[in-house]
Design an enzyme around this catalytic site. Structure first.
Site, PDB file in Angstrom:
ATOM      1  N   GLU A   1     -54.303 -33.000 -38.243  1.00  0.00           N
ATOM      2  CA  GLU A   1     -55.453 -32.180 -38.618  1.00  0.00           C
ATOM      3  C   GLU A   1     -56.575 -33.084 -39.124  1.00  0.00           C
ATOM      4  OE1 GLU A   1     -54.234 -29.025 -41.230  1.00  0.00           O
ATOM      5  OE2 GLU A   1     -52.393 -28.749 -40.081  1.00  0.00           O
TER       6      GLU A   1
ATOM      7  N   ARG B   1     -56.049 -10.299 -37.959  1.00  0.00           N
ATOM      8  CA  ARG B   1     -56.981 -10.520 -39.052  1.00  0.00           C
ATOM      9  C   ARG B   1     -58.143  -9.520 -39.035  1.00  0.00           C
ATOM     10  NH1 ARG B   1     -57.997 -14.802 -42.139  1.00  0.00           N
ATOM     11  NH2 ARG B   1     -56.935 -16.436 -41.006  1.00  0.00           N
TER      12      ARG B   1
ATOM     13  N   VAL C   1     -37.668 -26.135 -40.554  1.00  0.00           N
ATOM     14  CA  VAL C   1     -37.340 -27.568 -40.595  1.00  0.00           C
ATOM     15  C   VAL C   1     -37.125 -28.061 -39.173  1.00  0.00           C
ATOM     16  CG1 VAL C   1     -35.707 -29.320 -41.396  1.00  0.00           C
ATOM     17  CG2 VAL C   1     -36.260 -27.374 -42.863  1.00  0.00           C
TER      18      VAL C   1
ATOM     19  N   LYS D   1     -39.654 -30.185 -46.174  1.00  0.00           N
ATOM     20  CA  LYS D   1     -38.443 -30.007 -45.363  1.00  0.00           C
ATOM     21  C   LYS D   1     -37.206 -30.503 -46.113  1.00  0.00           C
ATOM     22  CE  LYS D   1     -41.350 -30.128 -41.334  1.00  0.00           C
ATOM     23  NZ  LYS D   1     -42.120 -31.005 -40.459  1.00  0.00           N
TER      24      LYS D   1
ATOM     25  N   LYS E   1     -42.635 -23.541 -43.833  1.00  0.00           N
ATOM     26  CA  LYS E   1     -41.934 -24.500 -44.711  1.00  0.00           C
ATOM     27  C   LYS E   1     -42.639 -24.683 -46.052  1.00  0.00           C
ATOM     28  CE  LYS E   1     -44.334 -27.359 -41.704  1.00  0.00           C
ATOM     29  NZ  LYS E   1     -44.380 -27.021 -40.326  1.00  0.00           N
TER      30      LYS E   1
ATOM     31  N   GLY F   1     -44.226 -27.568 -31.622  1.00  0.00           N
ATOM     32  CA  GLY F   1     -44.584 -27.115 -30.277  1.00  0.00           C
ATOM     33  C   GLY F   1     -44.259 -25.638 -30.135  1.00  0.00           C
TER      34      GLY F   1
HETATM   35  N1  LIG Z   1     -46.956 -25.005 -34.475  1.00  0.00           N
HETATM   36  C1  LIG Z   1     -45.777 -25.555 -34.626  1.00  0.00           C
HETATM   37  O1  LIG Z   1     -45.338 -26.344 -33.792  1.00  0.00           O
HETATM   38  C2  LIG Z   1     -44.919 -25.210 -35.809  1.00  0.00           C
HETATM   39  C3  LIG Z   1     -43.674 -25.886 -35.972  1.00  0.00           C
HETATM   40  C4  LIG Z   1     -42.856 -25.520 -37.061  1.00  0.00           C
HETATM   41  C5  LIG Z   1     -43.289 -24.558 -37.942  1.00  0.00           C
HETATM   42  N2  LIG Z   1     -44.510 -23.968 -37.759  1.00  0.00           N
HETATM   43  C6  LIG Z   1     -44.918 -22.956 -38.737  1.00  0.00           C
HETATM   44  O2  LIG Z   1     -45.126 -21.736 -38.047  1.00  0.00           O
HETATM   45  C7  LIG Z   1     -46.150 -20.990 -38.685  1.00  0.00           C
HETATM   46  C8  LIG Z   1     -47.211 -20.632 -37.661  1.00  0.00           C
HETATM   47  O3  LIG Z   1     -47.750 -21.818 -37.133  1.00  0.00           O
HETATM   48  P1  LIG Z   1     -48.759 -21.804 -35.901  1.00  0.00           P
HETATM   49  O4  LIG Z   1     -48.828 -23.229 -35.436  1.00  0.00           O
HETATM   50  O5  LIG Z   1     -48.418 -20.753 -34.942  1.00  0.00           O
HETATM   51  O6  LIG Z   1     -50.125 -21.468 -36.666  1.00  0.00           O
HETATM   52  P2  LIG Z   1     -51.492 -20.932 -36.048  1.00  0.00           P
HETATM   53  O7  LIG Z   1     -51.601 -21.299 -34.603  1.00  0.00           O
HETATM   54  O8  LIG Z   1     -52.571 -21.340 -36.968  1.00  0.00           O
HETATM   55  O9  LIG Z   1     -51.302 -19.351 -36.106  1.00  0.00           O
HETATM   56  C9  LIG Z   1     -51.441 -18.598 -37.257  1.00  0.00           C
HETATM   57  C10 LIG Z   1     -52.075 -17.281 -36.851  1.00  0.00           C
HETATM   58  O10 LIG Z   1     -52.028 -16.393 -37.944  1.00  0.00           O
HETATM   59  C11 LIG Z   1     -53.302 -15.783 -38.057  1.00  0.00           C
HETATM   60  N3  LIG Z   1     -53.533 -15.349 -39.436  1.00  0.00           N
HETATM   61  C12 LIG Z   1     -53.733 -16.121 -40.531  1.00  0.00           C
HETATM   62  N4  LIG Z   1     -53.925 -15.352 -41.606  1.00  0.00           N
HETATM   63  C13 LIG Z   1     -53.857 -14.077 -41.185  1.00  0.00           C
HETATM   64  C14 LIG Z   1     -53.974 -12.822 -41.828  1.00  0.00           C
HETATM   65  N5  LIG Z   1     -54.224 -12.748 -43.117  1.00  0.00           N
HETATM   66  N6  LIG Z   1     -53.849 -11.708 -41.090  1.00  0.00           N
HETATM   67  C15 LIG Z   1     -53.608 -11.771 -39.766  1.00  0.00           C
HETATM   68  N7  LIG Z   1     -53.479 -12.924 -39.091  1.00  0.00           N
HETATM   69  C16 LIG Z   1     -53.603 -14.071 -39.805  1.00  0.00           C
HETATM   70  C17 LIG Z   1     -54.269 -16.863 -37.642  1.00  0.00           C
HETATM   71  O11 LIG Z   1     -55.497 -16.287 -37.305  1.00  0.00           O
HETATM   72  P3  LIG Z   1     -56.844 -17.177 -37.436  1.00  0.00           P
HETATM   73  O12 LIG Z   1     -56.786 -18.140 -36.298  1.00  0.00           O
HETATM   74  O13 LIG Z   1     -57.904 -16.144 -37.325  1.00  0.00           O
HETATM   75  O14 LIG Z   1     -56.791 -17.859 -38.773  1.00  0.00           O
HETATM   76  C18 LIG Z   1     -53.525 -17.450 -36.431  1.00  0.00           C
HETATM   77  O15 LIG Z   1     -53.772 -16.715 -35.268  1.00  0.00           O
HETATM   78  C19 LIG Z   1     -46.659 -21.878 -39.825  1.00  0.00           C
HETATM   79  O16 LIG Z   1     -46.000 -21.516 -41.015  1.00  0.00           O
HETATM   80  C20 LIG Z   1     -46.233 -23.263 -39.412  1.00  0.00           C
HETATM   81  O17 LIG Z   1     -46.046 -24.137 -40.506  1.00  0.00           O
HETATM   82  C21 LIG Z   1     -45.333 -24.258 -36.731  1.00  0.00           C
END
Ligand SMILES: NC(=O)c1ccc[n+]([C@@H]2O[C@H](COP(=O)([O-])OP(=O)(O)OC[C@H]3O[C@@H](n4cnc5c(N)ncnc54)[C@H](OP(=O)(O)O)[C@@H]3O)[C@@H](O)[C@H]2O)c1
Length: 428
Positions: free
Chosen positions: A191, A44, A133, A206, A106, A303
């Site tokens: 959240e 970012r 999903v 999903k 998703k 996770g």
């Molecule tokens: N976590 C899970 O268990 C899980 C499970 C299934 C699917 N998913 C999917 O996987 C994806 C990622 O999830 P996550 O849990 O890893 O999310 P996360 O921890 O919030 O990670 C997202 C990262 O992307 C960065 N980011 C956002 N906008 C950006 C931009 N414009 N340029 C550069 N970096 C940017 C964020 O930075 P900042 O912190 O600075 O905003 C953060 O570091 C999502 O689509 C989520 O729905 C997650």
């Protein structure tokens, strides 16, 4: 030759990829004869780059997507930023620049999946999203590959870990909705604005994706009916238990003669049903089909490591396709005309919880309303009233959604009745 990838966003899921690549190095080299290397990561700002370096990550960090798109060494772009924008624009630009894309997003796929899949095809590249999903459960590839020979008739899913954690506490430990939510928030499962999880919106996203893979139909997000868990009371939970059920937030897609019907709703599951024992943050997808019959796919729905494992599976599959020169194929190739079911064709049993005056004759009034729609009761329980009001819980025999709407309307038209809840009941 090394397969170079770029990651957009270095959050929870993305940070799990280096671990998996390292632990799995030997297997991946055996499979691909190549190494998969994270070359570039889009961040970012400078501050987040400095933080990532402090956390020990050592990649080419960039702030401008164009640097990734212009890099001919990079063949796969992995979007792990989440949310709709700028993810939608970045993925579109990557596809147009002939990069293959992997995402776990998703929300984006449920709302703009059709447009992104079209772009991928037009540019002869692939768009994969196994992790979108049920995170760590490899359900999409299972539907697309292993179940290709089967005709699926219904999918039932416990696919939102947050609401399932809460329901497990509400059912197993008699917690109220409010107590379960505050514990889910304390543990980081929910959240501060839990709407998407508790109102069934996330599970609905999903279902949109599952419908593509299981039924070949691209339903719109708005076509999924959803009702969440906010209104479930300890009394509903107790009555469910008395009658032999467990309440869970269940997503269902069923195909009937006129088309498919998708909904997320609190559902009474028979205690013996395999989905009834899916507890805590675990997910499961229960598939009914004409060949296998019933099968259930169970595992962690979220996770870091489970989700990153599904993301890496897509990357490896794409690396193979790049080697074989077969990119451009759809993740799911089963596509047919989308037809939505007519409400008269969708039939279920339902639980009604109705508050009535605590006087004689109320039961007869309720019976008359149901009988006027040709609906009979299967089970009835009357909760002890406070002297002025009583609660009657009814489980009716199978009825169509059209009859359900009529009964609800007639119950609500009675000024001294209060319809507390109406939930679907799954049959044994
Ligand atoms: N976590 C899970 O268990 C899980 C499970 C299934 C699917 N998913 C999917 O996987 C994806 C990622 O999830 P996550 O849990 O890893 O999310 P996360 O921890 O919030 O990670 C997202 C990262 O992307 C960065 N980011 C956002 N906008 C950006 C931009 N414009 N340029 C550069 N970096 C940017 C964020 O930075 P900042 O912190 O600075 O905003 C953060 O570091 C999502 O689509 C989520 O729905 C997650």
């Amino acid at each position: 030759m090394t397969v170079n990838i770029a990651i957009l966003g270095l959050g929870t899921v993305a940070s799990g990829l280096p671990f998996l690549l390292e632990e799995n190095k030997e297997k991946l080299v055996r499979l691909l004869n190549d190494e998969i290397r994270i070359k570039t990561v889009l961040m970012r700002d400078e501050e987040t780059i400095a933080e990532a370096r402090e956390r020990g990550f050592d990649y080419d960090f960039v702030l401008d997507l164009d640097e990734i798109l212009a890099d001919e060494e990079i063949s796969i772009v992995v979007e792990l930023m989440g949310r709709i924008e700028p993810a939608r624009t970045f993925i579109s630009r990557a596809l147009k620049a002939n990069k293959n894309v992997v995402t776990a997003n998703k929300d984006l796929l449920a709302i703009h999946g059709r447009e992104l899949r079209k772009l991928a095809q037009e540019n002869q590249v692939s768009l994969y999203y196994e992790a979108a999903v049920a995170g760590g459960i490899p359900i999409l590839r299972t539907l697309a590959n292993s179940l290709v020979s089967d005709k699926i008739t219904r999918i039932l899913g416990v696919v939102n870990g947050t609401s399932n954690f809460m329901m497990s506490k509400m059912v197993g430990e008699s917690w109220t909705y409010e107590k379960a939510l505050s514990e889910a928030q304390r543990l980081g499962y929910a959240e501060s604005d839990p709407t998407n999880d508790v109102d069934g919106i996330d599970a609905g996203y999903k279902l949109v994706i599952l419908s593509e893979f299981a039924f070949g139909m691209s339903i719109e997000n708005d076509d999924v009916q959803h009702e969440g868990i906010r209104t479930i009371t300890p009394m509903d939970v107790e009555i469910a238990q008395q009658l032999g059920y467990v309440i869970k937030l269940v997503g269902e897609i069923v195909e009937v003669e006129s088309g498919v019907f998708a909904e997320v709703s609190p559902t009474f599951l028979p205690q013996k049903h395999p989905l009834a024992s899916v507890n805590g943050v675990m997910n499961a997808v229960f598939v009914e089909s004409i060949g296998i019959g019933e099968s259930m796919y169970y595992g962690p729905g979220a996770g870091q490591k489970p989700t990153a494992t599904s993301v890496l599976a897509d990357i490896v599959r794409l690396a193979k396709r790049i080697q074989d020169g077969t990119t451009g194929k759809l993740f799911n190739e089963y596509v047919r005309e989308t037809k939505l079911a007519s409400p008269a064709d969708v039939k279920n049993k339902y639980y009604f919880s109705v508050e009535t005056p605590d006087t004689t004759g109320q039961f007869l009034r309720l019976t008359n309303i149901f009988t006027s729609e040709n609906v009979s009761f299967e089970q009835v329980v009357q909760q002890k009233g406070d002297g002025s009001r009583a609660v009657v819980a009814i489980i009716c025999h199978r009825i169509a959604r059209t009859q359900l709407a009529q009964i609800k309307e007639k119950l609500m038209a009675e000024s001294d009745f209060k319809v507390l809840n109406v939930f679907k009941v799954l049959e044994d």
